[in-house]
Design an enzyme around this catalytic site. Structure first.
Site, PDB file in Angstrom:
ATOM      1  N   ARG A 111       0.816  -1.220   0.000  1.00 13.36           N
ATOM      2  CA  ARG A 111       0.000   0.000   0.000  1.00 13.36           C
ATOM      3  C   ARG A 111       0.848   1.267   0.000  1.00 13.36           C
ATOM      4  O   ARG A 111       0.441   2.303   0.511  1.00 13.36           O
ATOM      5  CB  ARG A 111      -0.961   0.044   1.209  1.00 13.36           C
ATOM      6  CG  ARG A 111      -2.020  -1.029   1.192  1.00 13.36           C
ATOM      7  CD  ARG A 111      -3.205  -0.636   2.093  1.00 13.36           C
ATOM      8  NE  ARG A 111      -4.037  -1.798   2.370  1.00 13.36           N
ATOM      9  CZ  ARG A 111      -4.316  -2.247   3.580  1.00 13.36           C
ATOM     10  NH1 ARG A 111      -3.841  -1.641   4.652  1.00 13.36           N
ATOM     11  NH2 ARG A 111      -5.084  -3.299   3.741  1.00 13.36           N
ATOM     12  N   ARG A 117      -3.027   6.563   0.631  1.00  6.18           N
ATOM     13  CA  ARG A 117      -3.611   7.726   1.295  1.00  6.18           C
ATOM     14  C   ARG A 117      -2.685   8.465   2.258  1.00  6.18           C
ATOM     15  O   ARG A 117      -2.990   9.575   2.663  1.00  6.18           O
ATOM     16  CB  ARG A 117      -4.887   7.305   2.044  1.00  6.18           C
ATOM     17  CG  ARG A 117      -6.035   6.959   1.114  1.00  6.18           C
ATOM     18  CD  ARG A 117      -7.251   6.491   1.884  1.00  6.18           C
ATOM     19  NE  ARG A 117      -7.036   5.214   2.548  1.00  6.18           N
ATOM     20  CZ  ARG A 117      -7.877   4.654   3.389  1.00  6.18           C
ATOM     21  NH1 ARG A 117      -8.994   5.286   3.717  1.00  6.18           N
ATOM     22  NH2 ARG A 117      -7.617   3.480   3.934  1.00  6.18           N
ATOM     23  N   ARG A 164      -6.134  11.441  -6.573  1.00  8.48           N
ATOM     24  CA  ARG A 164      -7.406  10.762  -6.293  1.00  8.48           C
ATOM     25  C   ARG A 164      -8.587  11.744  -6.403  1.00  8.48           C
ATOM     26  O   ARG A 164      -9.631  11.421  -6.956  1.00  8.48           O
ATOM     27  CB  ARG A 164      -7.331  10.135  -4.890  1.00  8.48           C
ATOM     28  CG  ARG A 164      -8.629   9.661  -4.277  1.00  8.48           C
ATOM     29  CD  ARG A 164      -8.954   8.236  -4.610  1.00  8.48           C
ATOM     30  NE  ARG A 164     -10.203   7.855  -3.991  1.00  8.48           N
ATOM     31  CZ  ARG A 164     -10.318   7.056  -2.924  1.00  8.48           C
ATOM     32  NH1 ARG A 164      -9.259   6.542  -2.367  1.00  8.48           N
ATOM     33  NH2 ARG A 164     -11.501   6.752  -2.437  1.00  8.48           N
ATOM     34  N   TYR A 222     -15.109 -11.817  -1.173  1.00  5.07           N
ATOM     35  CA  TYR A 222     -15.857 -10.606  -1.568  1.00  5.07           C
ATOM     36  C   TYR A 222     -17.020 -10.958  -2.491  1.00  5.07           C
ATOM     37  O   TYR A 222     -18.107 -10.385  -2.390  1.00  5.07           O
ATOM     38  CB  TYR A 222     -14.931  -9.620  -2.287  1.00  5.07           C
ATOM     39  CG  TYR A 222     -14.032  -8.834  -1.377  1.00  5.07           C
ATOM     40  CD1 TYR A 222     -14.511  -7.740  -0.655  1.00  5.07           C
ATOM     41  CD2 TYR A 222     -12.687  -9.164  -1.247  1.00  5.07           C
ATOM     42  CE1 TYR A 222     -13.672  -6.997   0.169  1.00  5.07           C
ATOM     43  CE2 TYR A 222     -11.840  -8.429  -0.425  1.00  5.07           C
ATOM     44  CZ  TYR A 222     -12.342  -7.350   0.276  1.00  5.07           C
ATOM     45  OH  TYR A 222     -11.512  -6.621   1.102  1.00  5.07           O
TER      46      TYR A 222
END
Length: 345
Positions: free
Chosen positions: A23, A27, A36, A151
């Site tokens: 990651r 963010r 983004r 998922y």
């Protein structure tokens, strides 16, 4: 020009132990948040090769890592198989019509037909190959069939996995049918990423810990091994990394096998145990607890302890899972510099 990360994956001599972070394009970087915001939403960003390329390269320039990992999402696979994916603020990814029956599975696109639809991923990789420095490796990736299936069956993230585990115990044939279908798509997806220019590929099994250790091989690991074998048959020179999170007991039981190069060690698995069980056969990647990044002092302690265990042999520095969104950028830079400092030969 040789790439230090690829060399380390293949257990070749390197000037220091390379480092990257799961990651790492994300963010915690203000620069990522700007791109983004321009994209409008997360899926738009995944679908835009120029923007995905930009955020993939950011951590190399800002944090100084030794490899770039393609910016995408594991759920683009079921999305292109025909499932309706939406990222909802505060909830995360949601499939509005989860897979419940054999008919649902049969309705999904399979194999190369589904993999062919992921053109934006391959276009991002091609663009990255033009823009990345020659000495920096590009990591392609996929979710493992089990993680993707959770998922697809649950319809969203879950803490209990009760719908897919109910299927595991009451209708295992249906679960295997889903896993088999996903596996066939992933095989083609990995090959197409390599053909587009990925130097290394990693298979993430983020929800591996949801399966009891005695059943892990049957419902996940064997499918991951099959994908790795398929890649190595076609491209033996391309390193394959396996990262199943939370499988310390499975490792301890001697369950790990397969034709791949690097095993990602999560932060809940002691590095010394992983080295004892797997270090002769596989290069080990990891495994600092991501929350240590909140403290530079704790980061240094952990990096030094991992280096002491591994001695730089058959090792790649990484976190034991993904970097968290509120980690200060300077702490991520500190982690990378410390990994390089302690391992410089």
């Amino acid at each position: 020009m040789s790439k230090i990360f690829v060399d380390a994956c293949l257990r070749k001599e390197t000037p220091y132990t390379p480092v990257w972070m799961m990651r790492q394009a994300g963010r915690y970087l203000p620069e990522y948040m700007e791109v983004r915001a321009k994209a409008g939403n997360f899926l738009n960003l995944c679908h835009n090769p120029e923007m995905a390329c930009e955020v993939t390269i950011q951590p190399l320039d800002i944090v100084g890592v030794d490899a770039a990992i393609l910016f995408s999402d594991i759920l683009v696979i079921p999305n292109e198989m025909g499932m309706d994916l939406e990222f909802i603020k505060g909830e995360g990814p949601v499939f509005h019509k989860p897979v419940k029956t054999e008919e649902d599975v049969d309705a999904l696109l399979s194999g190369e037909e589904a993999a062919d639809k992921l053109t934006y991923v391959y276009d991002t990789i091609k663009l990255l190959k033009q823009k990345l420095p020659e000495d920096k490796a590009l990591i392609g990736f996929t979710g493992a069939p089990w993680t993707l299936a959770t998922y697809m069956i649950e319809g969203q993230g879950t803490k209990t996995y009760n719908i897919c585990k109910k299927m595991m115990y009451s209708n295992p044939e249906l679960l295997h049918k889903i896993l088999r279908k996903v596996t066939e798509v992933v095989k083609y997806y990995m090959i197409k990423q390599i053909e587009a220019g990925a130097d290394v590929v990693q298979i993430f099994d983020s929800w591996a810990a949801a399966i009891e250790p005695g059943r892990y091989d049957e419902f996940s690991w064997k499918y991951m091994v099959e994908i790795a074998e398929y890649v190595k048959e076609k491209y033996p020179e391309i390193p394959v990394i396996m990262f199943p999170k939370g499988v310390s007991a499975f490792i301890n039981m001697g369950g790990v096998y397969g034709n791949f190069d690097v095993f990602g060690v999560d932060w809940g698995t002691p590095m010394a145990m992983a080295k004892e069980k797997l270090g002769e056969k596989y290069v080990l990647q990891g495994n600092m607890e991501p929350c240590r990044l909140y403290s530079k002092e704790e980061t240094t302690k952990c990096v030094e302890a991992i280096q002491k265990t591994m001695q730089g042999e058959g090792h790649i520095f990484n976190l034991g899972h993904g970097i968290l969104p509120d980690v200060p950028v300077e702490n991520a830079i500190h982690f990378v510099k410390e990994c390089q400092r302690v391992s410089k030969k």
